[in-house]
Write an enzyme that holds these catalytic residues in place. Structure first.
Site, short mmCIF file in Angstrom:
data_model
loop_
_atom_site.label_atom_id
_atom_site.label_comp_id
_atom_site.label_asym_id
_atom_site.label_seq_id
_atom_site.Cartn_x
_atom_site.Cartn_y
_atom_site.Cartn_z
N LYS A 7 4.60 3.81 -8.19
CA LYS A 7 4.68 2.67 -7.27
C LYS A 7 4.99 3.24 -5.88
O LYS A 7 6.14 3.45 -5.51
CB LYS A 7 5.79 1.73 -7.72
CG LYS A 7 5.63 0.27 -7.31
CD LYS A 7 5.53 0.00 -5.85
CE LYS A 7 6.80 -0.25 -5.10
NZ LYS A 7 6.56 -0.36 -3.65
N GLY B 84 14.20 6.65 -1.58
CA GLY B 84 14.14 5.58 -0.58
C GLY B 84 15.52 5.34 0.00
O GLY B 84 16.36 6.24 0.00
N GLU C 296 17.11 9.52 -4.91
CA GLU C 296 17.16 10.40 -3.72
C GLU C 296 17.19 9.49 -2.52
O GLU C 296 16.20 8.81 -2.23
CB GLU C 296 15.90 11.28 -3.65
CG GLU C 296 15.62 12.11 -4.89
CD GLU C 296 16.61 13.24 -5.08
OE1 GLU C 296 17.27 13.63 -4.10
OE2 GLU C 296 16.73 13.71 -6.22
N CYS D 179 14.33 12.17 6.04
CA CYS D 179 15.63 11.93 5.39
C CYS D 179 16.64 12.98 5.80
O CYS D 179 17.83 12.71 5.90
CB CYS D 179 15.46 11.90 3.88
SG CYS D 179 14.66 13.35 3.22
#
Ligand code: NAD
Length: 496
Positions: free
Chosen positions: A180, A233, A255, A289
């Site tokens: 997804k 995310g 994560e 990130c």
């Protein structure tokens, strides 16, 4: 057949067939100018159920989980070859979808290829182990077995790269999956599934559903037949996924975000410190990130470094990611732009000193894109929102320190713990500080590099899993103990 152009409909992949979804169709827009890049299908709840059922059947009836590891590895190597063949087109589509520069998209595709090769090689070496229990008639084996049906849920900033960190070890270990991708940047994930199909992945082993979190992501995390969720995310979504997975006691690897310190001692050459400070903070417009969003500088270098960073940040060339002259593309969406404007307003309201940026660019050529000037704030305090929260955009804050202990305390003063760096010419100090940092990756006199063989992941609220390296494969395995008594005798425990 080589990929040409962005993916076409139908765009869901369920049980080995490309299919349209019950969620209708949506346009995917280029963040540079708002133009439509592709139109794709969206899944409805029924498509999620079909995709999980296909993955469940493929896992329970095989042959993938029991396919010899060497054959699974061979499939991963074929995917790597196809990525090499289609590199230019995939990179171009990644740029159209995310806005990042083509240079960066090409590096992403190379990295993805390396990840498939790495897990092919590692899977080949998977052996389990024999435990010597000291009894001649007992063989005790620990064997890695796949976890089962895995939901792989990914973010929008490194769409293809983040997916590869999940799907390559997931398949190497013998699992089946439902992918997804982010609804914001789904295109190269669709392309990768085409390559997996071309490489010969058996029916039902890889399934793809497209759509947003509430409609498509959440049902995956609650589904009884999903054994594991691997998620990359934001923190709030990760927390929701952990809660949702509790009922069925799924394995969950998350994560999440980061608020990453970049610590610079005064013995670092000014040019080097400034160059890497802006690379750490503004690569991909800070939508990374591990972005070095918190610069923590020793007093003696502080003023000079802030001035030099501002000079360089003002000169960063924003533009179309496809234009080789551009150094930075736009932010990914209107929502991301609004979020950055909000953080800038809050920083100003809380008394931070704006050194440069703090606005959208004036260039009329950029007016249709979600551009924001690289922004630097000095004189910030630790309680400011802009220092505590992940902005995920082109905002750098600068704090100062006097002693080494103070630098470490500042760098660790975050709920997150994803990555950080220390810059100094003093090697002993470099190692002292690196050891003291509570972050999953620490760079010494560098920023951003990673390799497939070294684990990636966070401490604290940056996550509970590890991707890449041997641990990145172990995430997708159960370690099962098989005790074999070759000469059984009565237990003699009960008299009978
Ligand atoms: P996000 O949490 O909004 O979305 C990520 C994915 O989760 C998307 O596919 C989304 O549709 C899905 N989702 C949303 N709600 C869901 C729900 N309730 N259940 C299941 N799925 C749901 O994150 P984003 O904005 O796409 O990505 C940015 C974030 O990702 C940043 O915080 C960034 O730091 C983080 N990130 C972390 C790493 C890492 O390695 N730690 C790497 C890249 C990005």
């Amino acid at each position: 057949m080589p990929s040409v152009g962005p993916p076409q409909r139908p765009s869901l992949f369920v049980g080995g067939t490309w299919t349209s979804g019950s969620g209708g169709a949506v346009d995917v827009h280029n963040p540079f100018d708002g133009s439509v890049v592709a139109t794709i299908d969206q899944a409805g709840p029924d498509d999620v159920i079909r995709a999980v059922a296909a993955a469940r059947t493929a896992f329970d009836t095989g042959p993938w989980p029991t396919t010899p590891v060497a054959e699974r590895a061979a499939l991963l190597r074929r995917v790597a070859e196809l990525l090499v063949r289609d590199k230019e087109e995939i990179a171009r589509v990644e740029t159209l979808d995310t806005g990042k520069t083509l240079k960066e998209s090409r590096i992403d595709v190379d990295d993805v290829t390396a990840v498939f090769r790495y897990y092919a090689d590692l899977a080949d070496k998977e052996a389990g182990r024999i435990v010597d229990v000291g009894l001649a008639h007992v063989v005790s084996r620990v064997v890695p077995v796949p976890v089962g049906v895995c939901a792989l849920i990914t973010p929008w900033n490194y769409p293809l790269l983040q997916l590869s960190w999940k799907v390559a070890p997931c398949l190497a270990a013998g699992n089946t999956c439902v992918i997804k991708p982010s609804e914001v940047t789904p295109l190269t994930s669709i392309m990768l599934v085409h390559l997996l199909e071309e490489a010969g992945v058996p029916e039902g082993v890889v399934n793809l559903v497209l759509g947003d979190g509430p409609t498509v992501g959440a049902p995956l995390t609650e589904h009884d037949d999903v054994d594991m969720v691997s998620f990359t995310g934001g923190l709030a979504t990760g927390q929701a996924i952990i809660r949702a997975s509790a009922t069925t006691v799924k394995r969950v690897a998350v994560e999440l975000g980061g608020k990453n310190p970049n610590v610079v001692f005064a013995d670092t050459p000014l040019d080097l410190a400034a160059d890497w400070a802006i690379t750490a903070a503004f690569l991909h417009s800070g939508q990374v990130c591990s972005a070095g969003a918190r610069l923590i500088v020793e007093d003696a270098l502080h003023d000079e470094l802030v001035a030099e960073i501002a000079r360089r940040a003002e000169r960063i060339r924003l533009g179309n990611g496809l234009d080789p002259a551009s150094e930075c593309g736009p932010l990914v969406s209107a929502a991301q732009l609004a979020k950055i404007e909000d953080y800038v307003a809050s920083a100003l309201a809380e008394g931070a000193r704006l050194v440069c940026g703090g606005r959208r660019p004036d260039d009329p050529a950029l007016k249709d894109g979600f551009f924001y000037r690289p922004t630097v704030f000095a004189d910030v305090t630790r309680d400011m929102r802009v220092v505590r929260e992940e902005t995920f955009g082109p905002i750098l804050t600068v704090e100062r320190f006097t002693t080494e202990d103070e630098a470490i305390a500042l760098a660790n003063d975050t709920h997150y713990g994803l990555a950080g760096a220390v810059w100094t010419a003093d090697q002993a100090r470099a190692h002292r500080v690196a050891s003291a940092l509570r972050h999953g990756t620490v760079w010494i006199n560098d920023y951003h590099p990673y390799v497939p063989g070294a684990e990636w992941g966070g401490m604290g609220r940056s996550g509970n899993g590890r991707e890449l390296g041997p641990t990145g494969l172990a995430e997708y395995q159960e370690h099962k103990h098989v005790w074999h008594n070759t000469a059984p005798e009565p237990a003699g425990w009960f008299e009978g």
